[in-house]
Design an enzyme around this catalytic site. Structure first.
Site, short mmCIF file in Angstrom:
data_model
loop_
_atom_site.label_atom_id
_atom_site.label_comp_id
_atom_site.label_asym_id
_atom_site.label_seq_id
_atom_site.Cartn_x
_atom_site.Cartn_y
_atom_site.Cartn_z
N ASP A 14 -10.73 0.01 -5.86
CA ASP A 14 -9.35 -0.48 -5.91
C ASP A 14 -8.79 -0.06 -7.26
OD1 ASP A 14 -6.96 -1.82 -6.07
OD2 ASP A 14 -7.81 -3.84 -5.87
N LYS A 64 2.52 -0.30 -8.95
CA LYS A 64 2.24 -0.35 -10.39
C LYS A 64 2.43 1.03 -11.04
CE LYS A 64 0.09 -4.43 -9.25
NZ LYS A 64 -0.92 -5.00 -8.38
N TRP A 101 -8.97 -9.79 -8.68
CA TRP A 101 -8.77 -8.93 -7.50
C TRP A 101 -10.08 -8.55 -6.84
CZ3 TRP A 101 -4.40 -9.46 -5.37
CH2 TRP A 101 -3.25 -9.67 -6.12
C1 PLP Z 1 -1.55 -5.82 -7.54
C2 PLP Z 1 -2.97 -5.62 -7.16
C3 PLP Z 1 -3.46 -5.88 -5.87
C4 PLP Z 1 -2.58 -6.47 -4.77
O1 PLP Z 1 -1.73 -5.54 -4.28
P1 PLP Z 1 -0.76 -5.88 -3.02
O2 PLP Z 1 -0.11 -4.56 -2.82
O3 PLP Z 1 0.16 -6.97 -3.45
O4 PLP Z 1 -1.61 -6.30 -1.88
C5 PLP Z 1 -4.78 -5.60 -5.59
N1 PLP Z 1 -5.59 -5.12 -6.55
C6 PLP Z 1 -5.18 -4.89 -7.81
C7 PLP Z 1 -6.14 -4.36 -8.81
C8 PLP Z 1 -3.85 -5.14 -8.15
O5 PLP Z 1 -3.43 -4.90 -9.40
#
Ligand code: PLP
Length: 361
Positions: free
Chosen positions: A172, A196, A102
């Site tokens: 993030d 999540k 990511w």
């Molecule tokens: C799942 C995830 C993403 C992507 O998220 P989307 O909502 O599908 O764009 C980005 N960063 C991390 C750390 C993730 O776990």
């Protein structure tokens, strides 16, 4: 099959109490005689709910008043691109710390809008560990430093947040937000896709220091400008009303669980139990992540003979243990242990692992 244990990486398990409450309120929300999805976001009821949700999340995470809380759309991925638009002037550079899939994607999506400087990258070992803080090549003039606190696919998490000095830290936190107490003041901007640890997909929670919203950058359409979203209380256009509502129920649930300290204790116990089962299997199961970098949220593992991984997934599913297949990029197995996954689910998985080993070992 009446109930399963869901180990999905995302969209992921939600607390049963939250789902039951949403079900109870589905046809008549807040005494309105309608569902939440049928209400105007400009209506009194919705606006009052949005204010309650913000109060709850501020109390939950101790978010100071000089930080704005935004409820956005586009997934975390859209904000990979939108963050540099908002925080970096043309010609500026930003530091990226890359310790998994990511973080690499965040850097790639940012590249059209900012000079991406990779200040650290642990790809040399296939992302099995973290790049030590003293190896980072930080630029004191960077617009910001970007960090992924938990790498969902690689099963790697920072055990504590490294110091980035005066340069604002952008994190993030999609896959570990609110899994433990956090000191918001350490960050310039925190963002997370909701699917999540917060609620349904299609919602992004952002916590941003207000002074960063006023950075002179470039002409931006209102819809891309975080300052405009903040000024409009995240209702610049029609928000994800359902997602916002469910997120609010989840924040209330987290507070009722005893808040982030209690949640962190449970998360630590869950992860410890599963890693102990892997480490104690005499090599039957393996996890290649450096012990200090192991994620509490996403446990990547595999059977010693990779040919048995798909057998494990199929038999687990038949036993009511769902979504244990590893990400397609890496194969193997993965169990995601987000806040809503109870200790009983981990116990069921550990018991299944012992049983599988007895039968196939
Ligand atoms: C799942 C995830 C993403 C992507 O998220 P989307 O909502 O599908 O764009 C980005 N960063 C991390 C750390 C993730 O776990």
């Amino acid at each position: 099959m009446s109930q399963v244990w869901n180990f999905s990486a995302g969209p992921a398990a939600l607390p049963r109490e939250v789902l039951e409450r949403a079900q109870r309120e589905l046809l008549d929300w807040d005494g309105s005689g309608m569902s939440i999805m049928e209400q105007s976001h400009r209506g009194k009821r919705f606006i009052a709910m949005a204010e309650r949700v913000e109060d709850d999340v501020r109390a939950l995470a101790d978010i100071p008043g000089d930080y704005a809380v935004l409820f956005l759309q586009g997934g975390a991925t859209q904000h990979f691109a939108q963050i540099p638009m908002n925080l970096a002037a043309p010609g500026a550079s930003a530091d990226y710390i890359i310790n998994g899939h990511w973080g690499a994607k965040a850097a790639r999506e940012a590249a059209p809008y900012v000079n991406v400087h990779v200040a650290a990258d642990s790809n040399h070992d296939g992302y099995r560990g973290l790049p030590a803080r003293d190896t980072w090549q930080l630029d004191p003039h960077a617009a910001y430093v970007h960090l992924t606190t938990n790498e969902t696919i690689h099963g790697i998490e920072w055990p504590s947040i490294p110091d980035t000095g005066a340069v604002p830290l952008v994190a993030d936190m999609s896959s570990d937000i609110f899994s433990q107490p956090l000191d918001v003041r350490r960050f310039g901007l925190i963002y997370a896709g909701a699917q999540k640890n917060i609620g349904p997909s299609g919602l992004v929670l952002m916590i941003v220091r207000r002074d960063l919203l006023d950075r002179p950058t470039r002409p931006l359409a209102h819809i891309l400008h975080y300052a405009d979203h903040a000024a409009a209380n995240s209702m610049l256009n029609t928000p994800n009303t359902w997602g916002w509502y469910v997120a609010g129920l989840t924040f209330q649930w987290m507070r009722a669980q005893g808040g982030l300290t209690a949640i962190a204790e449970r998360n630590r116990a869950k992860a410890q139990r599963l890693y102990a089962a892997i480490d104690g299997s005499g090599g039957y199961y393996r996890n290649d992540v450096e012990p200090t970098a192991r994620s509490r949220m996403n446990v990547r593992f595999g059977v010693h003979d990779a040919a048995l991984d798909p057998v494990f997934v199929a038999e687990a599913e038949a036993a009511g243990l769902i979504a244990l297949k590893g990400h397609k990029a890496l194969g193997g197995l993965r169990a995601s242990l987000y806040n809503a996954v109870p200790l009983a689910a981990v116990d069921a998985l550990v018991a299944f692992m012992q049983d599988f080993r007895t039968r196939h070992g």
